[in-house]
Design an enzyme around this catalytic site. Structure first.
Site: not given
Ligand code: GRF
Length: 190
Positions: A65, A90-91, A109
């Site tokens: 990382k 997602m990391r 989130h």
């Molecule tokens: C969002 O719901 C955010 O809260 C989460 O990931 C999602 C991303 O959605 N962390 P997008 O790719 O912006 O449509």
């Protein structure tokens, strides 16, 4: 005007809203870079379409990382990025970026943290028969969805029956409040 970078790996609806608010001058920032660890994600096409620079990498091409975060850091420094905005990245962020950007990395989130941390927060709320969920924007620390909370907005889901309905409402909140919070954090930096 300050330069910001978005990290995202998914659909990119938040990326889109941030870019649009910036173009309209509502968001007082230039989106100068998209960082993504998923070359095929829709958000990368959205950045290309908007002629925003991308740094798209495959973590498997790096030994650690720290190594890929050093590569990201170089891109950030080259563009004088002052704030990093996570939107579906997602990391976990590692030490290299956390030390370089203390209190300068935000995440959004889709729950009222500390409830429903991690993946599929909407699914977790549904499984739990929650009547209220919402959106949280927080500073990023070394944990998963654990940093200091900046803003939360509730959403009653009692009368919402499907995941699609809930996600649409969640996204509408996200698209409205994320640019506002980015503005506020940027103001406090100056
Ligand atoms: C969002 O719901 C955010 O809260 C989460 O990931 C999602 C991303 O959605 N962390 P997008 O790719 O912006 O449509």
């Amino acid at each position: 005007m300050k330069n910001i970078c978005v990290f995202a790996s998914g659909t990119g609806s938040n990326f889109d809203s941030i870019v649009n608010e910036s173009k309209q001058g509502v968001l007082q920032a230039n989106v100068v870079l998209l960082v993504s660890d998923r070359p095929t994600s829709a958000v990368v096409s959205k950045a290309n379409h908007n002629q925003i620079d991308t740094f798209v990498f495959n973590p498997k091409d790096y030994s650690s990382k720290a190594e890929f975060e050093i590569a990201i850091l170089k891109e950030l420094y080259e563009r004088n990025v002052e704030l990093i905005v996570l939107a579906g990245y997602m990391r976990l962020i590692g030490d290299t970026l956390l030390k370089a950007y203390p209190k300068r990395i935000l995440n959004i989130h889709p729950s009222l943290l500390p409830h429903y941390k991690g993946k599929d927060a909407v699914g977790q709320a549904m499984k739990d028969h929650a009547t209220i969920t919402g959106v949280t924007i927080h500073f990023v620390d070394e944990g998963m969805d654990t940093g200091d909370i900046i803003m939360q907005e509730e959403l009653s889901i009692v009368s919402l029956n499907t995941r699609k309905e809930i996600e649409e409402k969640i996204h509408a909140i996200e698209h409205r409040i994320y640019p506002q919070v980015i503005n506020k954090v940027l103001e406090e930096l100056s």
